[in-house]
Write an enzyme that holds these catalytic residues in place. Structure first.
Site, PDB file in Angstrom:
ATOM      1  N   THR A 196       0.948  -1.172   0.005  1.00  0.00           N
ATOM      2  CA  THR A 196      -0.168  -0.057   0.082  1.00  0.00           C
ATOM      3  C   THR A 196       0.879   1.298  -0.129  1.00  0.00           C
ATOM      4  O   THR A 196       0.468   2.283  -0.858  1.00  0.00           O
ATOM      5  CB  THR A 196      -1.177  -0.058   1.079  1.00  0.00           C
ATOM      6  OG1 THR A 196      -0.174   0.077   2.442  1.00  0.00           O
ATOM      7  CG2 THR A 196      -1.887  -1.088   1.289  1.00  0.00           C
ATOM      8  N   LEU A 241      -2.969   4.805  -1.016  1.00  0.00           N
ATOM      9  CA  LEU A 241      -4.394   4.044  -1.117  1.00  0.00           C
ATOM     10  C   LEU A 241      -4.147   2.805  -0.181  1.00  0.00           C
ATOM     11  O   LEU A 241      -3.946   1.592  -0.842  1.00  0.00           O
ATOM     12  CB  LEU A 241      -4.522   3.703  -2.718  1.00  0.00           C
ATOM     13  CG  LEU A 241      -4.598   5.077  -3.392  1.00  0.00           C
ATOM     14  CD1 LEU A 241      -4.769   4.344  -4.924  1.00  0.00           C
ATOM     15  CD2 LEU A 241      -5.777   5.844  -3.005  1.00  0.00           C
ATOM     16  N   HIS A 242      -4.461   2.734   1.013  1.00  0.00           N
ATOM     17  CA  HIS A 242      -4.262   1.360   1.748  1.00  0.00           C
ATOM     18  C   HIS A 242      -5.537   0.787   1.363  1.00  0.00           C
ATOM     19  O   HIS A 242      -5.404  -0.450   0.683  1.00  0.00           O
ATOM     20  CB  HIS A 242      -4.176   1.833   3.261  1.00  0.00           C
ATOM     21  CG  HIS A 242      -3.090   2.507   3.573  1.00  0.00           C
ATOM     22  ND1 HIS A 242      -1.987   2.072   3.763  1.00  0.00           N
ATOM     23  CD2 HIS A 242      -2.970   3.830   4.493  1.00  0.00           C
ATOM     24  CE1 HIS A 242      -1.128   2.803   4.247  1.00  0.00           C
ATOM     25  NE2 HIS A 242      -1.716   3.893   4.827  1.00  0.00           N
ATOM     26  N   ASP A 243      -6.815   1.398   1.745  1.00  0.00           N
ATOM     27  CA  ASP A 243      -8.030   0.368   1.786  1.00  0.00           C
ATOM     28  C   ASP A 243      -8.431   0.188   0.054  1.00  0.00           C
ATOM     29  O   ASP A 243      -8.943  -0.799  -0.224  1.00  0.00           O
ATOM     30  CB  ASP A 243      -9.105   1.242   2.401  1.00  0.00           C
ATOM     31  CG  ASP A 243      -8.717   1.135   4.069  1.00  0.00           C
ATOM     32  OD1 ASP A 243      -8.106   0.096   4.226  1.00  0.00           O
ATOM     33  OD2 ASP A 243      -9.360   1.703   4.596  1.00  0.00           O
TER      34      ASP A 243
END
Length: 328
Positions: A196, A241-243
């Site tokens: 991420t 942009l983790h999720d």
């Protein structure tokens, strides 16, 4: 086109959670059947309200939102992430209220019923702390067997933590739940900081969907505070942009390069609490091993997100008017 895969999102919105929900709604590969909420970035009442409002923003107030765990399994977790996401979780942007109310079923019951009723395996994307998923495994094991893929955002194999030196936020928020989930035999993909952190949405991408209509402009306003956090915390020039990356893998399997590894969670009360200990010496054949994401085409993942948000904004734009710039 293939029949869309049933999808459930377990979430704690949260700025990046909001982008992930919008991405799922915009993706024809999946059929979003349920959103469940959990404690995490902000308190449970606020994550639930945010989920309802984000779905309304996306034109999908019909998707049920079920309320989940208010706190972690064993040790109360009082620290939230308002300093990252804003006091109300959406970067200081007030979205229009949803016409929908929360589903009357508890999240774990709703999730179990969706899994049991589905005629095909269901993908579950857990992008907040994994408390609800641990409770599902403990109370409805027969329903959990219907999960086709469990895509988890959390942890880190080699990058250290982002809330302590050792721990990533979602795992640190409930290490006991994380250990329960990672120790199950459910087919699991772990999307951690290793993939991420290199995946960054820059100002040009944000400008593209911002120009596509009111929904895109509202999404861009939500991420503005997160942009400042990413710059100060990670030294990036855009939003990490983790999720949304975890949702991309849930929507398009194979987006990430994975290796099957044994993973355990440090549940002690010392400095390592919440660390995901990934055995990287060799791939594992254990039935409880998980697919750990280790490589990513970041440009392709960001491009997909921007394209989908731009399309969603053009499709839904005339139907939505934002609530205005204020927490609440």
């Amino acid at each position: 086109m293939a029949v869309p895969v049933p999808l459930v999102i377990d979430t704690d919105p949260g700025i990046d959670d909001a982008l992930a929900i919008l991405l799922a709604v915009a993706s024809p590969e999946v059929d979003l059947r349920l959103v469940t909420t959990v404690h995490g970035n902000v308190d449970l009442a606020q994550t639930t309200e945010n989920a309802l409002r984000v779905l309304h923003l996306a034109g999908r107030s019909d998707v049920p939102v079920a309320v989940g765990a208010r706190d972690s399994l064993v040790y109360p977790q009082r620290e939230r992430a308002g300093h990252v996401h804003g006091e109300a979780g959406l970067g200081g942007v007030r979205l229009a209220p949803s016409p929908a109310a929360p589903d009357p079923r508890p999240a774990v019951v709703a999730l179990a019923e969706v899994l049991t009723a589905a005629t095909e395996p269901v993908t579950v994307a857990a992008i907040g702390p994994w408390t609800n998923i641990a409770l599902l495994l403990a109370t409805h094991p027969e329903a959990a067997e219907r999960i086709g893929r469990l895509v988890l955002m959390g942890g880190s194999a080699a990058r250290g933590g982002n809330v302590t030196a050792a721990a990533e936020f979602n795992v640190w928020s409930d290490p006991e739940a994380a250990q329960r989930v990672l120790g199950s035999a459910v087919p699991t993909v772990l999307v951690g900081l290793d993939v991420t952190l290199p995946t960054v949405l820059d100002a040009d991408g944000i400008a593209r969907f911002a120009a596509a209509g009111p929904v895109g402009a509202t999404a861009a306003a939500i991420v503005r505070q997160y942009l400042d956090h990413s710059r100060s915390s990670y030294g990036t020039t855009g939003v990490v942009l983790h999720d949304a990356l975890a949702l991309t893998e849930a929507i398009v399997p194979g987006t990430l390069g994975t290796v099957r590894r044994d993973v355990v969670v440090d549940t002690t009360l010392g400095a390592g609490r919440g660390q995901t200990l990934v055995d990287r010496r060799a791939p594992s054949t254990s039935p409880t091993a998980v697919e750990v994401a280790e490589t990513v085409d970041s440009a392709a993942a960001v491009g997909l997100l921007v394209d989908r948000l731009e399309s969603l904004a053009r499709a839904v734009g005339p139907l939505y008017r934002p609530g205005g710039p204020a927490d609440g």
